[in-house]
Design a protein around this motif. Structure first.
Motif, PDB file in Angstrom:
ATOM      1  N   TRP A  52       0.824  -1.200   0.000  1.00 39.58           N
ATOM      2  CA  TRP A  52       0.000   0.000   0.000  1.00 39.58           C
ATOM      3  C   TRP A  52       0.866   1.261   0.000  1.00 39.58           C
ATOM      4  O   TRP A  52       0.482   2.294  -0.524  1.00 39.58           O
ATOM      5  CB  TRP A  52      -0.930   0.007   1.210  1.00 39.58           C
ATOM      6  N   ARG A  53       2.053   1.153   0.542  1.00 38.81           N
ATOM      7  CA  ARG A  53       2.947   2.302   0.631  1.00 38.81           C
ATOM      8  C   ARG A  53       3.863   2.402  -0.591  1.00 38.81           C
ATOM      9  O   ARG A  53       4.910   3.033  -0.545  1.00 38.81           O
ATOM     10  CB  ARG A  53       3.756   2.239   1.920  1.00 38.81           C
ATOM     11  N   HIS A  55       3.873   4.226  -3.079  1.00 39.50           N
ATOM     12  CA  HIS A  55       4.192   5.596  -3.483  1.00 39.50           C
ATOM     13  C   HIS A  55       5.231   6.258  -2.584  1.00 39.50           C
ATOM     14  O   HIS A  55       5.613   7.395  -2.806  1.00 39.50           O
ATOM     15  CB  HIS A  55       2.913   6.436  -3.521  1.00 39.50           C
ATOM     16  N   HIS A  56       5.716   5.547  -1.575  1.00 43.29           N
ATOM     17  CA  HIS A  56       6.682   6.124  -0.646  1.00 43.29           C
ATOM     18  C   HIS A  56       8.126   5.824  -0.989  1.00 43.29           C
ATOM     19  O   HIS A  56       9.016   6.048  -0.178  1.00 43.29           O
ATOM     20  CB  HIS A  56       6.390   5.676   0.788  1.00 43.29           C
ATOM     21  N   LEU A  87      -3.168  -3.688  -4.136  1.00 45.32           N
ATOM     22  CA  LEU A  87      -2.880  -2.452  -3.421  1.00 45.32           C
ATOM     23  C   LEU A  87      -1.726  -1.678  -4.042  1.00 45.32           C
ATOM     24  O   LEU A  87      -1.790  -0.456  -4.159  1.00 45.32           O
ATOM     25  CB  LEU A  87      -2.605  -2.745  -1.947  1.00 45.32           C
ATOM     26  N   ALA A  88      -0.681  -2.377  -4.464  1.00 46.72           N
ATOM     27  CA  ALA A  88       0.441  -1.694  -5.118  1.00 46.72           C
ATOM     28  C   ALA A  88      -0.013  -1.063  -6.430  1.00 46.72           C
ATOM     29  O   ALA A  88       0.330   0.078  -6.733  1.00 46.72           O
ATOM     30  CB  ALA A  88       1.589  -2.664  -5.362  1.00 46.72           C
ATOM     31  N   ARG A  91      -1.942   2.149  -6.103  1.00 46.59           N
ATOM     32  CA  ARG A  91      -1.165   3.320  -5.717  1.00 46.59           C
ATOM     33  C   ARG A  91      -0.364   3.919  -6.873  1.00 46.59           C
ATOM     34  O   ARG A  91       0.344   4.896  -6.686  1.00 46.59           O
ATOM     35  CB  ARG A  91      -0.211   2.969  -4.580  1.00 46.59           C
ATOM     36  N   SER A  92      -0.463   3.341  -8.073  1.00 45.93           N
ATOM     37  CA  SER A  92       0.265   3.906  -9.212  1.00 45.93           C
ATOM     38  C   SER A  92      -0.344   5.261  -9.556  1.00 45.93           C
ATOM     39  O   SER A  92      -1.540   5.454  -9.492  1.00 45.93           O
ATOM     40  CB  SER A  92       0.197   2.962 -10.412  1.00 45.93           C
ATOM     41  N   SER A  93       0.499   6.205  -9.892  1.00 50.57           N
ATOM     42  CA  SER A  93       0.019   7.554 -10.159  1.00 50.57           C
ATOM     43  C   SER A  93       1.095   8.371 -10.854  1.00 50.57           C
ATOM     44  O   SER A  93       2.275   8.186 -10.623  1.00 50.57           O
ATOM     45  CB  SER A  93      -0.364   8.219  -8.836  1.00 50.57           C
ATOM     46  N   LEU A  96       3.924  10.161  -8.985  1.00 49.58           N
ATOM     47  CA  LEU A  96       5.030   9.427  -8.396  1.00 49.58           C
ATOM     48  C   LEU A  96       6.394  10.008  -8.742  1.00 49.58           C
ATOM     49  O   LEU A  96       7.301   9.978  -7.935  1.00 49.58           O
ATOM     50  CB  LEU A  96       5.010   7.960  -8.857  1.00 49.58           C
ATOM     51  N   LEU A 104       7.733   1.467  -7.880  1.00 48.78           N
ATOM     52  CA  LEU A 104       6.488   0.733  -8.097  1.00 48.78           C
ATOM     53  C   LEU A 104       6.730  -0.426  -9.054  1.00 48.78           C
ATOM     54  O   LEU A 104       6.268  -1.544  -8.817  1.00 48.78           O
ATOM     55  CB  LEU A 104       5.401   1.654  -8.651  1.00 48.78           C
ATOM     56  N   HIS A 143      -5.973   4.872 -13.273  1.00 49.61           N
ATOM     57  CA  HIS A 143      -5.120   6.052 -13.308  1.00 49.61           C
ATOM     58  C   HIS A 143      -4.796   6.485 -14.729  1.00 49.61           C
ATOM     59  O   HIS A 143      -4.015   7.406 -14.919  1.00 49.61           O
ATOM     60  CB  HIS A 143      -3.826   5.784 -12.537  1.00 49.61           C
TER      61      HIS A 143
END
Length: 181
Positions: A52-53, A55-56, A87-88, A91-93, A96, A104, A143
């Motif tokens: 889930w994280r 994007h970090h 979840l991964a 979070r794509s965007s 990033l 990612l 996205h």
């Protein structure tokens, strides 16, 4: 504690995920697997939280790699039927940036790697449906162009581009709908 560390937080005293996994490993492989497979009230494993994280940045990809090496299952489902791969991909965007997009890509590749050399298993993992019938590819397609890296990795892993949600929507349909907005 393992879930907290996997979500990217340091525990009191700076204990990080790697240190917790190392300590758990000393208790034996079976105990380590129990820790890694433990679930939150929402059914998430530590691997779900690390994914889930996405994007970090690089730390999230390292956490995914460490948890998978410790026996974390990329096919584990949370209370909504979502896998860490869902979840991964979610979070794509475009926000990033190049470094995080590469993170990612690394994470998605790692999550589909357990089936390395067995393309059928990778495709099955990449095409798993959540409770609403969404695959990781559906999540990435939400996205539009921003999810292009995730879409590419998932298609290479064998995700079904024609998979339909319970509402009958395929990933291409999501992309077309976004383009007309």
């Amino acid at each position: 504690a393992l879930h907290y560390a996997a979500a990217g937080f340091h525990l009191q005293g700076g204990v990080a995920l790697g240190e917790l996994l190392k300590a758990a490993k000393h208790e034996g492989r079976e105990q380590l697997k129990r820790y890694v497979s433990a679930r939150t009230e929402g059914g998430a494993t530590a691997l779900h939280l690390a994914a889930w994280r996405a994007h970090h940045g690089a730390n999230a990809a390292l956490a995914v790699e460490a948890l998978m090496s410790a026996g974390g299952s990329p096919a584990a489902r949370d209370a909504h039927g979502r896998t860490p791969l869902h979840l991964a991909a979610m979070r794509s965007s475009k926000r990033l940036g190049a470094e995080r997009a590469e993170t990612l890509r690394t994470m998605l590749t790692a999550l589909t790697r357990p089936a390395a050399g067995r393309s059928e298993a990778a495709a099955k993992l990449a095409s798993m449906h959540d409770d609403a019938g969404w695959t990781a590819l559906h999540m990435a397609c939400c996205h539009g162009d921003a999810g292009a890296d995730a879409v590419e990795v998932l298609l290479r892993a064998g995700a079904d581009p024609f998979a339909k949600t319970r509402d009958g929507v395929c990933p291409l349909g999501l992309l077309l709908a976004l383009e007309h907005q």
